[in-house]
Write an enzyme that holds these catalytic residues in place. Structure first.
Site, short mmCIF file in Angstrom:
data_model
loop_
_atom_site.label_atom_id
_atom_site.label_comp_id
_atom_site.label_asym_id
_atom_site.label_seq_id
_atom_site.Cartn_x
_atom_site.Cartn_y
_atom_site.Cartn_z
N SER A 110 22.08 19.54 -0.93
CA SER A 110 20.69 19.05 -0.78
C SER A 110 20.48 18.48 0.60
O SER A 110 21.43 18.01 1.25
CB SER A 110 20.44 17.94 -1.82
N TYR B 274 22.81 9.56 -6.69
CA TYR B 274 22.66 11.02 -6.55
C TYR B 274 23.03 11.51 -5.16
O TYR B 274 23.78 12.49 -5.01
CB TYR B 274 21.21 11.37 -6.88
N LYS C 272 25.57 14.72 -3.53
CA LYS C 272 25.15 15.88 -2.75
C LYS C 272 25.91 15.93 -1.42
O LYS C 272 26.24 17.00 -0.92
CB LYS C 272 23.64 15.85 -2.56
N1 LIG Z 1 14.50 20.47 -6.94
C1 LIG Z 1 14.84 19.91 -5.78
O1 LIG Z 1 13.99 19.37 -5.04
C2 LIG Z 1 16.25 19.95 -5.32
C3 LIG Z 1 17.29 20.28 -6.16
N2 LIG Z 1 18.57 20.30 -5.68
C4 LIG Z 1 19.68 20.65 -6.53
O2 LIG Z 1 19.42 21.90 -7.11
C5 LIG Z 1 20.19 22.02 -8.30
C6 LIG Z 1 19.33 22.63 -9.37
O3 LIG Z 1 18.29 21.75 -9.71
P1 LIG Z 1 16.80 22.22 -9.96
O4 LIG Z 1 16.74 23.67 -10.12
O5 LIG Z 1 15.96 21.58 -8.96
O6 LIG Z 1 16.44 21.49 -11.33
P2 LIG Z 1 16.64 21.94 -12.83
O7 LIG Z 1 16.60 20.71 -13.64
O8 LIG Z 1 15.69 23.03 -13.18
O9 LIG Z 1 18.08 22.60 -12.83
C7 LIG Z 1 19.26 21.91 -13.08
C8 LIG Z 1 20.05 22.74 -14.05
O10 LIG Z 1 21.32 22.15 -14.24
C9 LIG Z 1 21.58 22.16 -15.63
N3 LIG Z 1 22.51 21.11 -15.99
C10 LIG Z 1 22.31 19.77 -15.92
N4 LIG Z 1 23.38 19.12 -16.39
C11 LIG Z 1 24.27 20.08 -16.74
C12 LIG Z 1 25.55 20.03 -17.31
N5 LIG Z 1 26.14 18.87 -17.60
N6 LIG Z 1 26.18 21.19 -17.56
C13 LIG Z 1 25.59 22.39 -17.28
N7 LIG Z 1 24.37 22.48 -16.74
C14 LIG Z 1 23.73 21.34 -16.49
C15 LIG Z 1 20.23 21.94 -16.27
O11 LIG Z 1 20.23 22.30 -17.63
C16 LIG Z 1 19.37 22.82 -15.41
O12 LIG Z 1 19.35 24.14 -15.87
C17 LIG Z 1 20.72 20.63 -8.61
O13 LIG Z 1 22.08 20.56 -8.25
C18 LIG Z 1 19.90 19.73 -7.70
O14 LIG Z 1 20.61 18.59 -7.33
C19 LIG Z 1 18.85 20.03 -4.38
C20 LIG Z 1 17.86 19.70 -3.53
C21 LIG Z 1 16.48 19.63 -3.93
C1 LIG Z 2 15.26 15.57 -7.36
C2 LIG Z 2 14.63 15.28 -6.05
O1 LIG Z 2 13.27 15.48 -6.06
C3 LIG Z 2 15.15 16.20 -5.00
O2 LIG Z 2 16.54 16.33 -5.11
C4 LIG Z 2 17.02 16.49 -3.92
O3 LIG Z 2 18.18 16.69 -3.70
C5 LIG Z 2 15.95 16.40 -2.88
O4 LIG Z 2 16.33 15.67 -1.79
C6 LIG Z 2 14.85 15.75 -3.60
O5 LIG Z 2 14.95 14.36 -3.49
#
Ligand SMILES: NC(=O)C1=CN([C@@H]2O[C@H](COP(=O)(O)OP(=O)(O)OC[C@H]3O[C@@H](n4cnc5c(N)ncnc54)[C@H](O)[C@@H]3O)[C@@H](O)[C@H]2O)C=CC1
Ligand SMILES: C[C@H](O)[C@@H]1OC(=O)[C@H](O)[C@@H]1O
Length: 254
Positions: free
Chosen positions: A144, A157, A161
């Site tokens: 991230s 968090y 990352k």
């Molecule tokens: N949405 C954002 O702004 C950003 C997201 N990220 C990272 O992207 C990745 C994906 O997140 P998003 O797609 O944004 O949200 P999201 O909530 O849609 O995806 C996260 C996924 O991880 C799964 N998950 C959570 N805990 C779990 C576990 N214990 N075992 C297996 N699966 C698990 C969830 O069920 C979900 O499908 C995360 O690592 C997050 O930190 C990084 C930077 C920005």
């Molecule tokens: C969950 C936050 O909106 C998201 O997660 C990240 O890693 C980004 O920096 C944002 O803060």
């Protein structure tokens, strides 16, 4: 051009958000795809249906990434189904926003275990399989922009990352001799479930948009190109790298 033709790609947290986009993007580029997912059988099934509609094979394996046995089980099931592992996209993560001074120990510890331990075990299990195969591979971790900057309600968090980013750097060294490349993507603010409640605050959302030179927040599909590129042979000489995918947010100081 299909960049992942014939490859087997594994994605953790693959039923929603960035992971789902990565899984479907990999299938669009010719890969068979196995997803790990935590809870919703329906969402996992609909992701697999999309992969299969693209003419590729899909597999959904339920499991909590915080547990080491989930990683070995996921890799074993993918190998049973597809014969090998070429790419691991370590994506699963949580971000339960909370203030620092009264952070519950269980929230802190769960965030570490899912985001950091989960990435470690998954990347290690995939790497073990790739080493046994003997012909290299690629690991792409979803870190991230938060590896580089802080967040008032993300003190539990952001270190995870930064840890994932660092894990890819060290793993790149440990695995280079095996031809396994390790890189991370650093998304900015992407509109997914993880921040739905946080960005329901219209002022906060406008502020985040105003910080972004490209003028909009990201969509999960914005990560497809960067992840597929790093996973593909186009990036054959790229390892230990981190790619910001943030619409320019990080460089926008003033
Ligand atoms: N949405 C954002 O702004 C950003 C997201 N990220 C990272 O992207 C990745 C994906 O997140 P998003 O797609 O944004 O949200 P999201 O909530 O849609 O995806 C996260 C996924 O991880 C799964 N998950 C959570 N805990 C779990 C576990 N214990 N075992 C297996 N699966 C698990 C969830 O069920 C979900 O499908 C995360 O690592 C997050 O930190 C990084 C930077 C920005
Ligand atoms: C969950 C936050 O909106 C998201 O997660 C990240 O890693 C980004 O920096 C944002 O803060």
């Amino acid at each position: 051009m299909r960049l992942l033709e014939g490859k087997t790609v594994l994605v953790t947290g693959g039923s929603t958000g960035i992971g789902r986009a990565a899984a479907i993007g990999a299938a669009q580029h010719g890969a068979n795809v196995a997803i790990n997912y935590a809870s919703s059988d329906d969402k996992a099934a609909s992701c697999i249906a999309e992969i299969e509609a693209l003419g590729q094979k899909g597999l959904a394996v339920k499991g909590d990434v915080a547990l080491p046995e989930t990683a070995s089980d996921f890799v074993a099931q993918a190998v049973d189904a597809f014969g090998r592992v070429d790419v691991m996209v370590s994506n699963a993560g949580i971000c339960p926003f909370h203030a620092f001074l009264d952070m519950p120990a269980e929230t802190f510890e769960r965030t570490q275990r899912v985001n950091m331990h989960g990435a470690y075990y998954m990347c290690q299990a995939a790497a073990r399989q790739m080493v046994a195969q003997g012909d290299g591979g690629a690991i792409v971790a979803v870190s991230s922009i938060s590896a580089l900057v802080g967040g008032e309600y993300q003190t539990h968090y952001t270190p995870t990352k930064a840890g994932v980013h660092s894990l890819m750097q060290s793993a790149a060294i440990a695995l280079g001799r095996h031809g396994i490349r390790c890189n991370s993507v650093l998304p900015g603010t992407i509109l997914t479930e993880i921040n739905k409640d946080d960005l329901a605050d219209a002022d906060k959302r406008r502020y985040m948009e105003s910080r972004t030179p490209l003028g909009r927040l990201g969509q999960p599909e914005d990560l497809i190109g960067p992840i597929v590129f790093l996973a593909s042979d186009m990036a054959a000489y790229v390892t230990g790298a981190a790619l910001l995918v943030d619409g320019g947010m990080f460089v926008n100081l003033q």
